[in-house]
Write a protein that holds these residues in place. Sequence first.
Motif, PDB file in Angstrom:
ATOM      1  N   ASN A  84      10.583 -26.182 -34.104  1.00  0.00           N
ATOM      2  CA  ASN A  84      12.036 -26.976 -34.450  1.00  0.00           C
ATOM      3  C   ASN A  84      12.153 -26.061 -36.517  1.00  0.00           C
ATOM      4  OD1 ASN A  84      10.995 -28.808 -32.770  1.00  0.00           O
ATOM      5  ND2 ASN A  84       9.724 -29.973 -33.211  1.00  0.00           N
ATOM      6  N   PRO A  85      13.346 -26.359 -35.716  1.00  0.00           N
ATOM      7  CA  PRO A  85      14.174 -26.401 -37.124  1.00  0.00           C
ATOM      8  C   PRO A  85      13.808 -27.071 -37.991  1.00  0.00           C
ATOM      9  CG  PRO A  85      15.781 -27.008 -35.546  1.00  0.00           C
ATOM     10  CD  PRO A  85      14.634 -27.338 -34.887  1.00  0.00           C
ATOM     11  N   GLY A  86      13.483 -25.954 -39.505  1.00  0.00           N
ATOM     12  CA  GLY A  86      13.607 -26.551 -40.655  1.00  0.00           C
ATOM     13  C   GLY A  86      15.382 -26.688 -41.000  1.00  0.00           C
ATOM     14  N   SER A  87      15.460 -27.797 -42.179  1.00  0.00           N
ATOM     15  CA  SER A  87      17.553 -27.630 -42.217  1.00  0.00           C
ATOM     16  C   SER A  87      16.685 -27.816 -43.981  1.00  0.00           C
ATOM     17  CB  SER A  87      17.583 -28.672 -40.984  1.00  0.00           C
ATOM     18  OG  SER A  87      17.988 -29.030 -40.303  1.00  0.00           O
ATOM     19  N   LEU A  88      18.427 -28.099 -43.892  1.00  0.00           N
ATOM     20  CA  LEU A  88      18.439 -28.304 -46.166  1.00  0.00           C
ATOM     21  C   LEU A  88      20.153 -28.113 -45.514  1.00  0.00           C
ATOM     22  CD1 LEU A  88      17.521 -28.393 -48.947  1.00  0.00           C
ATOM     23  CD2 LEU A  88      18.423 -25.321 -48.610  1.00  0.00           C
ATOM     24  N   GLU A  89      20.771 -28.869 -46.915  1.00  0.00           N
ATOM     25  CA  GLU A  89      22.057 -29.223 -46.841  1.00  0.00           C
ATOM     26  C   GLU A  89      22.150 -29.175 -48.325  1.00  0.00           C
ATOM     27  OE1 GLU A  89      24.385 -32.333 -44.636  1.00  0.00           O
ATOM     28  OE2 GLU A  89      25.631 -32.326 -46.231  1.00  0.00           O
ATOM     29  N   VAL A  90      23.432 -28.585 -48.898  1.00  0.00           N
ATOM     30  CA  VAL A  90      22.630 -28.076 -50.833  1.00  0.00           C
ATOM     31  C   VAL A  90      24.399 -28.044 -51.012  1.00  0.00           C
ATOM     32  CG1 VAL A  90      20.902 -27.164 -51.071  1.00  0.00           C
ATOM     33  CG2 VAL A  90      23.155 -25.782 -50.256  1.00  0.00           C
ATOM     34  N   ALA A  91      25.190 -28.138 -51.993  1.00  0.00           N
ATOM     35  CA  ALA A  91      26.378 -28.179 -52.375  1.00  0.00           C
ATOM     36  C   ALA A  91      26.422 -26.160 -52.461  1.00  0.00           C
ATOM     37  CB  ALA A  91      26.248 -28.868 -54.010  1.00  0.00           C
ATOM     38  N   ALA A  92      27.461 -26.584 -52.145  1.00  0.00           N
ATOM     39  CA  ALA A  92      28.217 -24.469 -52.650  1.00  0.00           C
ATOM     40  C   ALA A  92      28.309 -23.824 -53.584  1.00  0.00           C
ATOM     41  CB  ALA A  92      29.472 -25.068 -51.305  1.00  0.00           C
ATOM     42  N   GLU A  93      27.293 -24.056 -54.066  1.00  0.00           N
ATOM     43  CA  GLU A  93      27.242 -23.688 -55.980  1.00  0.00           C
ATOM     44  C   GLU A  93      25.928 -22.507 -56.037  1.00  0.00           C
ATOM     45  OE1 GLU A  93      26.161 -26.973 -57.414  1.00  0.00           O
ATOM     46  OE2 GLU A  93      28.172 -28.726 -57.558  1.00  0.00           O
ATOM     47  N   LEU A  94      26.310 -21.289 -56.666  1.00  0.00           N
ATOM     48  CA  LEU A  94      25.799 -20.332 -57.015  1.00  0.00           C
ATOM     49  C   LEU A  94      24.489 -20.476 -57.413  1.00  0.00           C
ATOM     50  CD1 LEU A  94      27.607 -17.084 -58.352  1.00  0.00           C
ATOM     51  CD2 LEU A  94      27.017 -17.925 -55.919  1.00  0.00           C
ATOM     52  N   GLY A  95      24.571 -21.637 -58.238  1.00  0.00           N
ATOM     53  CA  GLY A  95      23.094 -22.619 -58.971  1.00  0.00           C
ATOM     54  C   GLY A  95      22.237 -22.997 -57.423  1.00  0.00           C
ATOM     55  N   THR A 122      29.618 -28.244 -49.077  1.00  0.00           N
ATOM     56  CA  THR A 122      28.687 -28.148 -48.368  1.00  0.00           C
ATOM     57  C   THR A 122      28.161 -27.300 -48.092  1.00  0.00           C
ATOM     58  OG1 THR A 122      28.746 -29.563 -46.851  1.00  0.00           O
ATOM     59  CG2 THR A 122      28.369 -30.929 -49.114  1.00  0.00           C
ATOM     60  N   ILE A 123      26.829 -26.501 -47.193  1.00  0.00           N
ATOM     61  CA  ILE A 123      26.363 -25.245 -46.889  1.00  0.00           C
ATOM     62  C   ILE A 123      25.107 -26.411 -45.957  1.00  0.00           C
ATOM     63  CG2 ILE A 123      25.365 -23.277 -46.338  1.00  0.00           C
ATOM     64  CD1 ILE A 123      27.157 -22.596 -48.988  1.00  0.00           C
ATOM     65  N   GLU A 124      25.321 -26.476 -45.280  1.00  0.00           N
ATOM     66  CA  GLU A 124      23.814 -26.154 -43.950  1.00  0.00           C
ATOM     67  C   GLU A 124      24.210 -25.224 -43.243  1.00  0.00           C
ATOM     68  OE1 GLU A 124      26.932 -29.724 -42.077  1.00  0.00           O
ATOM     69  OE2 GLU A 124      25.258 -29.193 -41.173  1.00  0.00           O
ATOM     70  N   ILE A 125      22.484 -25.375 -43.443  1.00  0.00           N
ATOM     71  CA  ILE A 125      20.949 -24.469 -43.208  1.00  0.00           C
ATOM     72  C   ILE A 125      20.151 -25.227 -42.070  1.00  0.00           C
ATOM     73  CG2 ILE A 125      19.675 -22.701 -44.047  1.00  0.00           C
ATOM     74  CD1 ILE A 125      21.119 -22.369 -46.474  1.00  0.00           C
ATOM     75  N   ASP A 126      20.264 -23.938 -41.103  1.00  0.00           N
ATOM     76  CA  ASP A 126      18.779 -24.295 -40.407  1.00  0.00           C
ATOM     77  C   ASP A 126      18.567 -23.254 -39.363  1.00  0.00           C
ATOM     78  OD1 ASP A 126      19.815 -27.067 -39.919  1.00  0.00           O
ATOM     79  OD2 ASP A 126      21.307 -26.683 -37.691  1.00  0.00           O
ATOM     80  N   LEU A 127      17.133 -23.508 -39.812  1.00  0.00           N
ATOM     81  CA  LEU A 127      16.451 -22.158 -39.861  1.00  0.00           C
ATOM     82  C   LEU A 127      14.902 -22.509 -38.682  1.00  0.00           C
ATOM     83  CD1 LEU A 127      15.010 -19.255 -39.990  1.00  0.00           C
ATOM     84  CD2 LEU A 127      14.361 -19.793 -42.359  1.00  0.00           C
ATOM     85  N   SER A 128      15.043 -21.480 -37.360  1.00  0.00           N
ATOM     86  CA  SER A 128      14.409 -21.632 -36.323  1.00  0.00           C
ATOM     87  C   SER A 128      13.518 -20.527 -35.810  1.00  0.00           C
ATOM     88  CB  SER A 128      14.317 -22.976 -35.097  1.00  0.00           C
ATOM     89  OG  SER A 128      15.940 -21.954 -34.654  1.00  0.00           O
ATOM     90  N   GLU A 159       9.583 -21.506 -47.750  1.00  0.00           N
ATOM     91  CA  GLU A 159       8.625 -22.691 -46.996  1.00  0.00           C
ATOM     92  C   GLU A 159       8.838 -23.095 -46.180  1.00  0.00           C
ATOM     93  OE1 GLU A 159       9.792 -25.412 -50.049  1.00  0.00           O
ATOM     94  OE2 GLU A 159       9.501 -24.552 -51.573  1.00  0.00           O
ATOM     95  N   SER A 160      10.371 -22.468 -45.535  1.00  0.00           N
ATOM     96  CA  SER A 160      10.042 -22.561 -43.540  1.00  0.00           C
ATOM     97  C   SER A 160       9.577 -22.059 -42.878  1.00  0.00           C
ATOM     98  CB  SER A 160      11.249 -22.192 -43.524  1.00  0.00           C
ATOM     99  OG  SER A 160      12.666 -23.799 -44.220  1.00  0.00           O
ATOM    100  N   ILE A 161       9.511 -20.509 -43.496  1.00  0.00           N
ATOM    101  CA  ILE A 161       9.062 -19.335 -42.571  1.00  0.00           C
ATOM    102  C   ILE A 161       7.461 -19.130 -43.373  1.00  0.00           C
ATOM    103  CG2 ILE A 161      11.021 -18.667 -42.500  1.00  0.00           C
ATOM    104  CD1 ILE A 161      10.286 -16.727 -44.705  1.00  0.00           C
ATOM    105  N   ALA A 162       6.531 -20.325 -44.121  1.00  0.00           N
ATOM    106  CA  ALA A 162       5.444 -19.993 -44.449  1.00  0.00           C
ATOM    107  C   ALA A 162       4.710 -20.270 -43.147  1.00  0.00           C
ATOM    108  CB  ALA A 162       5.150 -20.597 -45.035  1.00  0.00           C
TER     109      ALA A 162
END
Lengths: 141, 148
Positions: A2-13, A61-67, A24-27
């Motif tokens: 199952n994918p891990g998901s993250l949504e973050v503000a689009a900031e370089l920080g 924002t940027i949404e990221i799914d990793l599976s 952590e998702s690929i650990a």
Amino acid sequence: VNPGSLEVAAELGNLAEIHRFVRESIAGWDLAPSVVYDLQLAVEEATANIILHGYRGRPGTIEIDLSRQGDELVVRLRDDAPPFDPTGLPPPDLALPVEQRPVGGIGVYLMCQAMDEVTHRLTPRGGNELTLIKKIIPEPS
Amino acid sequence: MARNVATPEPVQRDQDSPSTRGGKRMSTDLQIDVSTEQGTVPVTVMHLIGHIGGHNYQQIQARAEKAYEDGARDLILDLTQVTFMSSAGVRAMHAIYTMLEGSTPAQPKSNHLKLLNPPDDIRRLIKTIGFSDLFDIYTDLEEAVASF
């Protein structure tokens, strides 16, 4: 997986948080170090590109799914920046003298070099979805 | 070879808790230590330790600019302990190259900026973008210092 998901503000920080999310998702997936590096590199280049050249300082924002799908790592990045397909950019001319090289264009080139497949599509809400695919090389035991 | 270790710059930490895996740093922090080696000319060595990404690469440029203001003209970037580098690190290298060589160098190969011990993945990145033609890469600090 199952994918891990993250949504973050689009900031370089937030690039550090995105890097930690991928780590952590690929650990435990027993990936070769070079695959991990390529995945982290592509995700950073893609997200930095969205922040710098997509949103251009505007909030978003940027949404990221990793599976993991079979023998592939699949990353999907979604944003609501103006439509832009980075896969259409020409590769940088590496034969140019360094002072004439557009260093800003290197990131997309590195992203494409690091992945086996990069595709772009528009989302139903008018933003961008970038899909990054990397073939898995199991870590030698 | 004389070596003077300058007071380390304050380390900017992010929210990542320091951790290690397999003896390697796993955080996204970057620490920059600076030393001076005396070869034929004085050589400034910036030891980059940790993660170089879009959130922190400007620390490298700022530290190099400070060294330049303090008189440094020949510089080695020690990449031995770099755990990750993206194109942001390339951007920092390019900025330092331009600072040391000028915007229109007589020859592309850098005479004033050299690299020490990039890990394999970072060496691959440097080669991918064609920078391996630009910077001499050394595996031995003493040899790198003597090359200026």
